[in-house]
Every structure is written in C-alpha cells, then in structure tokens.
Design a protein around this motif. Structure first.
Motif, PDB file in Angstrom:
ATOM      1  N   THR A  22       0.827  -1.201   0.000  1.00 33.19           N
ATOM      2  CA  THR A  22       0.000   0.000   0.000  1.00 33.19           C
ATOM      3  C   THR A  22       0.859   1.248   0.000  1.00 33.19           C
ATOM      4  O   THR A  22       0.395   2.320  -0.330  1.00 33.19           O
ATOM      5  N   ARG A  23       2.119   1.110   0.387  1.00 34.36           N
ATOM      6  CA  ARG A  23       3.016   2.263   0.369  1.00 34.36           C
ATOM      7  C   ARG A  23       3.599   2.431  -1.030  1.00 34.36           C
ATOM      8  O   ARG A  23       4.059   1.477  -1.631  1.00 34.36           O
ATOM      9  N   PRO A  24       3.616   3.665  -1.523  1.00 33.74           N
ATOM     10  CA  PRO A  24       4.246   3.865  -2.831  1.00 33.74           C
ATOM     11  C   PRO A  24       5.748   3.622  -2.737  1.00 33.74           C
ATOM     12  O   PRO A  24       6.376   3.913  -1.723  1.00 33.74           O
ATOM     13  N   THR A  25       6.313   3.075  -3.782  1.00 29.92           N
ATOM     14  CA  THR A  25       7.745   2.840  -3.803  1.00 29.92           C
ATOM     15  C   THR A  25       8.468   4.084  -4.297  1.00 29.92           C
ATOM     16  O   THR A  25       7.852   4.984  -4.859  1.00 29.92           O
ATOM     17  N   VAL A  26       9.750   4.124  -4.097  1.00 29.91           N
ATOM     18  CA  VAL A  26      10.558   5.276  -4.470  1.00 29.91           C
ATOM     19  C   VAL A  26      11.392   4.895  -5.693  1.00 29.91           C
ATOM     20  O   VAL A  26      12.203   3.977  -5.625  1.00 29.91           O
ATOM     21  N   PRO A  27      11.211   5.574  -6.824  1.00 27.80           N
ATOM     22  CA  PRO A  27      12.016   5.245  -7.991  1.00 27.80           C
ATOM     23  C   PRO A  27      13.480   5.615  -7.764  1.00 27.80           C
ATOM     24  O   PRO A  27      13.784   6.570  -7.047  1.00 27.80           O
ATOM     25  N   LEU A  28      14.383   4.848  -8.363  1.00 28.13           N
ATOM     26  CA  LEU A  28      15.792   5.146  -8.202  1.00 28.13           C
ATOM     27  C   LEU A  28      16.585   4.773  -9.430  1.00 28.13           C
ATOM     28  O   LEU A  28      16.161   3.949 -10.234  1.00 28.13           O
ATOM     29  N   ARG A  63      12.971   5.564   4.331  1.00 30.95           N
ATOM     30  CA  ARG A  63      11.578   5.876   4.702  1.00 30.95           C
ATOM     31  C   ARG A  63      11.440   7.396   4.715  1.00 30.95           C
ATOM     32  O   ARG A  63      12.357   8.092   5.128  1.00 30.95           O
ATOM     33  N   ALA A  64      10.292   7.862   4.269  1.00 30.40           N
ATOM     34  CA  ALA A  64      10.032   9.299   4.279  1.00 30.40           C
ATOM     35  C   ALA A  64       8.529   9.525   4.300  1.00 30.40           C
ATOM     36  O   ALA A  64       7.740   8.595   4.130  1.00 30.40           O
TER      37      ALA A  64
END
Length: 128
Positions: A22-28, A63-64
């Motif tokens: 459910t948490r959006p992922t962070v592109p990298l 985490r942010a």
C-alpha cells in the motif's frame, strides 16, 4: 459453445496490476563505477527532515513522509500525486562498504554514495 483457452500468463498479469504494497515505492537510478556505487532516489516534495535512511544487516532502508496538500475553499477534481509514507528497501552487495555510506539531498533527489571496499576494487597486476 465457447472454448476457454489456458493462458499461463494471466496470473502473472494479475500480479503486475495489483500493487505489492500500500506504500508507494521510491524510484531510483543506480550508477556503478570502479570505486563506488551511487543511488539516486526520487523524493520530490519530501522535506529532508522527514527522510530516515538506515542500514542494518546489509539492508538499506529509506523511509520518508510526503505531506498531502489540504485545501479549505476547494475540492480536488483529480488527485494523482502520491502522499503519505514512502519506503524503499535494498540489499547491499557484500563488496560495498556500508560503514562509509554518505547521503545528501539535492532538489528532491536523495543521493547515496557507497564506496566499494578496497579488496573488491580491480587492480592492475604487473607482469615481470
């Protein structure tokens, strides 16, 4: 009579269309050079103070929190920008020196630099 054919990829397609979390992922982006690996995490709209970056047992965890925009005199017609808690986990290779990891936040991009341990760097061998 309708014949139903077996599609081996149907279940796989269903997994791709369902979010894993459910948490959006962070592109990298990951950039490797001889002496370091640099990670570029896109975290626009995130305050640097809300970023929590930890390494435990070779796992890097980012985490942010991205705050939601609140409006008093209007309502959203469409809302596509993600907000709330975001997280990304990566397992670091053993040839990276996690003790010397450095991070800086520039214009919505968290730049994490991890040096390669000296023993893992390529070296030129002289032939006599």
């Amino acid at each position: 009579m309708r014949v139903r054919t077996y599609d081996p990829f149907r279940q796989f397609d269903r997994l791709l269309n369902t979010p894993a979390t459910t948490r959006p992922t962070v592109p990298l982006d990951v950039v490797r050079s001889e002496d370091k690996v640099t990670l570029y995490f896109d975290v626009p709209g995130v305050d640097a103070d809300s970023i929590d970056l930890t390494v435990e047992k070779r796992e890097l965890v980012l985490r942010a929190e991205r705050p939601a925009i609140t409006l008093e005199d209007a309502e959203f017609v469409r809302r596509e920008r993600r907000h709330g808690a975001i997280e990304r986990r990566l397992v670091l290779a053993e040839n990276l020196d996690a003790e010397e990891l450095r991070a800086e936040y520039l214009n919505g991009v968290l730049v994490v630099t991890i040096p390669v341990i000296a023993e893992a760097k390529p070296r030129k061998i002289e032939i006599s």
